[in-house]
Design a protein around this motif. Structure first.
Motif, PDB file in Angstrom:
ATOM      1  N   ALA A 110      -7.417  -5.486 -13.362  1.00  0.00           N
ATOM      2  CA  ALA A 110      -8.696  -4.875 -13.198  1.00  0.00           C
ATOM      3  C   ALA A 110      -9.163  -4.585 -14.757  1.00  0.00           C
ATOM      4  O   ALA A 110      -8.257  -3.883 -15.393  1.00  0.00           O
ATOM      5  N   ASP A 111     -10.357  -5.061 -15.060  1.00  0.00           N
ATOM      6  CA  ASP A 111     -10.608  -4.954 -16.361  1.00  0.00           C
ATOM      7  C   ASP A 111      -9.506  -5.389 -17.550  1.00  0.00           C
ATOM      8  O   ASP A 111      -9.186  -4.846 -18.429  1.00  0.00           O
ATOM      9  N   GLY A 112      -8.824  -6.537 -17.068  1.00  0.00           N
ATOM     10  CA  GLY A 112      -7.809  -6.956 -17.976  1.00  0.00           C
ATOM     11  C   GLY A 112      -6.556  -6.390 -17.933  1.00  0.00           C
ATOM     12  O   GLY A 112      -5.556  -6.908 -18.568  1.00  0.00           O
ATOM     13  N   LYS A 113      -6.320  -5.298 -17.104  1.00  0.00           N
ATOM     14  CA  LYS A 113      -4.878  -4.408 -17.168  1.00  0.00           C
ATOM     15  C   LYS A 113      -4.285  -4.781 -15.726  1.00  0.00           C
ATOM     16  O   LYS A 113      -4.980  -4.756 -14.513  1.00  0.00           O
ATOM     17  N   ALA A 114      -3.070  -5.152 -15.635  1.00  0.00           N
ATOM     18  CA  ALA A 114      -2.197  -5.470 -14.579  1.00  0.00           C
ATOM     19  C   ALA A 114      -2.497  -4.004 -13.653  1.00  0.00           C
ATOM     20  O   ALA A 114      -1.901  -3.027 -14.120  1.00  0.00           O
ATOM     21  N   ILE A 115      -2.705  -3.991 -12.276  1.00  0.00           N
ATOM     22  CA  ILE A 115      -2.477  -3.178 -11.343  1.00  0.00           C
ATOM     23  C   ILE A 115      -1.911  -3.218 -10.292  1.00  0.00           C
ATOM     24  O   ILE A 115      -1.392  -2.336  -9.322  1.00  0.00           O
ATOM     25  N   ALA A 116      -1.397  -4.575  -9.961  1.00  0.00           N
ATOM     26  CA  ALA A 116      -0.461  -4.844  -8.841  1.00  0.00           C
ATOM     27  C   ALA A 116       0.359  -5.998  -9.116  1.00  0.00           C
ATOM     28  O   ALA A 116      -0.464  -7.288  -9.906  1.00  0.00           O
ATOM     29  N   LYS A 117       1.162  -6.427  -8.219  1.00  0.00           N
ATOM     30  CA  LYS A 117       1.930  -7.796  -8.415  1.00  0.00           C
ATOM     31  C   LYS A 117       2.243  -8.035  -6.867  1.00  0.00           C
ATOM     32  O   LYS A 117       2.282  -7.368  -6.172  1.00  0.00           O
ATOM     33  N   ALA A 118       2.117  -9.554  -6.801  1.00  0.00           N
ATOM     34  CA  ALA A 118       2.689 -10.219  -5.461  1.00  0.00           C
ATOM     35  C   ALA A 118       3.237 -11.460  -5.689  1.00  0.00           C
ATOM     36  O   ALA A 118       2.981 -12.176  -6.992  1.00  0.00           O
ATOM     37  N   VAL A 119       3.608 -12.139  -4.647  1.00  0.00           N
ATOM     38  CA  VAL A 119       4.199 -13.329  -4.734  1.00  0.00           C
ATOM     39  C   VAL A 119       3.782 -14.229  -3.852  1.00  0.00           C
ATOM     40  O   VAL A 119       3.466 -13.883  -2.743  1.00  0.00           O
ATOM     41  N   VAL A 120       3.185 -15.440  -4.127  1.00  0.00           N
ATOM     42  CA  VAL A 120       2.737 -16.525  -3.225  1.00  0.00           C
ATOM     43  C   VAL A 120       3.767 -16.843  -2.110  1.00  0.00           C
ATOM     44  O   VAL A 120       4.787 -17.052  -2.249  1.00  0.00           O
ATOM     45  N   GLY A 121       3.171 -16.584  -0.950  1.00  0.00           N
ATOM     46  CA  GLY A 121       4.083 -17.053   0.327  1.00  0.00           C
ATOM     47  C   GLY A 121       3.816 -18.630   0.825  1.00  0.00           C
ATOM     48  O   GLY A 121       3.514 -19.361  -0.134  1.00  0.00           O
ATOM     49  N   LYS A 122       4.528 -18.796   1.731  1.00  0.00           N
ATOM     50  CA  LYS A 122       4.843 -20.190   2.262  1.00  0.00           C
ATOM     51  C   LYS A 122       3.544 -21.187   2.496  1.00  0.00           C
ATOM     52  O   LYS A 122       3.454 -22.125   1.999  1.00  0.00           O
ATOM     53  N   HIS A 123       2.473 -20.479   2.857  1.00  0.00           N
ATOM     54  CA  HIS A 123       1.356 -21.277   3.031  1.00  0.00           C
ATOM     55  C   HIS A 123       0.138 -20.847   2.094  1.00  0.00           C
ATOM     56  O   HIS A 123      -0.977 -20.884   2.400  1.00  0.00           O
ATOM     57  N   GLY A 124       0.740 -20.290   0.784  1.00  0.00           N
ATOM     58  CA  GLY A 124      -0.312 -19.875   0.136  1.00  0.00           C
ATOM     59  C   GLY A 124      -0.968 -18.464   0.017  1.00  0.00           C
ATOM     60  O   GLY A 124      -2.093 -18.444  -0.571  1.00  0.00           O
ATOM     61  N   ASP A 125      -0.349 -17.984   1.053  1.00  0.00           N
ATOM     62  CA  ASP A 125      -1.079 -16.463   1.037  1.00  0.00           C
ATOM     63  C   ASP A 125      -0.484 -15.604   0.287  1.00  0.00           C
ATOM     64  O   ASP A 125       0.633 -15.431  -0.299  1.00  0.00           O
ATOM     65  N   VAL A 126      -1.212 -14.533  -0.226  1.00  0.00           N
ATOM     66  CA  VAL A 126      -1.141 -13.524  -1.238  1.00  0.00           C
ATOM     67  C   VAL A 126      -1.626 -12.277  -0.737  1.00  0.00           C
ATOM     68  O   VAL A 126      -2.815 -12.135  -0.412  1.00  0.00           O
ATOM     69  N   VAL A 127      -0.767 -11.179  -0.765  1.00  0.00           N
ATOM     70  CA  VAL A 127      -1.388  -9.872  -0.521  1.00  0.00           C
ATOM     71  C   VAL A 127      -1.200  -8.928  -1.552  1.00  0.00           C
ATOM     72  O   VAL A 127       0.048  -8.552  -1.908  1.00  0.00           O
ATOM     73  N   PHE A 128      -2.155  -8.212  -2.366  1.00  0.00           N
ATOM     74  CA  PHE A 128      -2.005  -7.259  -3.154  1.00  0.00           C
ATOM     75  C   PHE A 128      -2.239  -6.054  -2.843  1.00  0.00           C
ATOM     76  O   PHE A 128      -3.371  -5.472  -1.918  1.00  0.00           O
ATOM     77  N   ASP A 129      -1.362  -4.810  -2.972  1.00  0.00           N
ATOM     78  CA  ASP A 129      -1.698  -3.501  -2.317  1.00  0.00           C
ATOM     79  C   ASP A 129      -2.051  -2.807  -3.874  1.00  0.00           C
ATOM     80  O   ASP A 129      -1.180  -2.698  -4.573  1.00  0.00           O
ATOM     81  N   ALA A 130      -3.228  -2.221  -3.898  1.00  0.00           N
ATOM     82  CA  ALA A 130      -3.587  -1.526  -5.112  1.00  0.00           C
ATOM     83  C   ALA A 130      -4.229  -0.437  -4.870  1.00  0.00           C
ATOM     84  O   ALA A 130      -5.038  -0.312  -3.865  1.00  0.00           O
ATOM     85  N   LYS A 131      -4.527   0.493  -5.975  1.00  0.00           N
ATOM     86  CA  LYS A 131      -5.430   1.509  -5.744  1.00  0.00           C
ATOM     87  C   LYS A 131      -6.869   1.292  -5.742  1.00  0.00           C
ATOM     88  O   LYS A 131      -7.306   0.229  -6.486  1.00  0.00           O
ATOM     89  N   SER A 132      -7.648   1.939  -4.826  1.00  0.00           N
ATOM     90  CA  SER A 132      -9.013   1.674  -5.122  1.00  0.00           C
ATOM     91  C   SER A 132      -9.708   1.963  -6.374  1.00  0.00           C
ATOM     92  O   SER A 132      -9.189   3.062  -6.989  1.00  0.00           O
ATOM     93  N   GLY A 133     -10.632   1.294  -6.992  1.00  0.00           N
ATOM     94  CA  GLY A 133     -11.343   1.806  -7.893  1.00  0.00           C
ATOM     95  C   GLY A 133     -12.434   0.787  -8.532  1.00  0.00           C
ATOM     96  O   GLY A 133     -12.450  -0.462  -7.799  1.00  0.00           O
ATOM     97  N   ALA A 134     -13.139   1.044  -9.435  1.00  0.00           N
ATOM     98  CA  ALA A 134     -14.091   0.060  -9.968  1.00  0.00           C
ATOM     99  C   ALA A 134     -13.608  -0.563 -11.114  1.00  0.00           C
ATOM    100  O   ALA A 134     -12.811  -0.204 -11.708  1.00  0.00           O
TER     101      ALA A 134
END
Length: 63
Positions: A24-48
């Motif tokens: 978010a604006d160049g700063k890392a706010i969440a991490k995830a790993v690509v799954g078997k079928h290319g799926d990715v899910v990020f859980d992050a705090k809401s914000g602008a």
């Protein structure tokens, strides 16, 4: 907030297991790993801000 993505490379190569960062604006706010079928899910705090995704460069090999 949950952000879901599906990654597909034109080459057909898989990114399975690749670590990604949600920025978010160049700063890392969440991490995830690509799954078997290319799926990715990020859980992050809401914000602008401008969101972007990048591959965690720690997986890149040098030399």
């Amino acid at each position: 907030m949950t952000i879901k993505l599906k990654l597909e490379l034109a080459s057909g190569d898989s990114l399975k297991g690749a670590p990604l960062e949600l920025l978010a604006d160049g700063k890392a706010i969440a991490k995830a790993v690509v799954g078997k079928h290319g799926d990715v899910v990020f859980d992050a705090k809401s914000g602008a801000g401008r969101l972007a995704v990048r591959v965690d460069r720690s997986i890149l090999r040098t030399g």
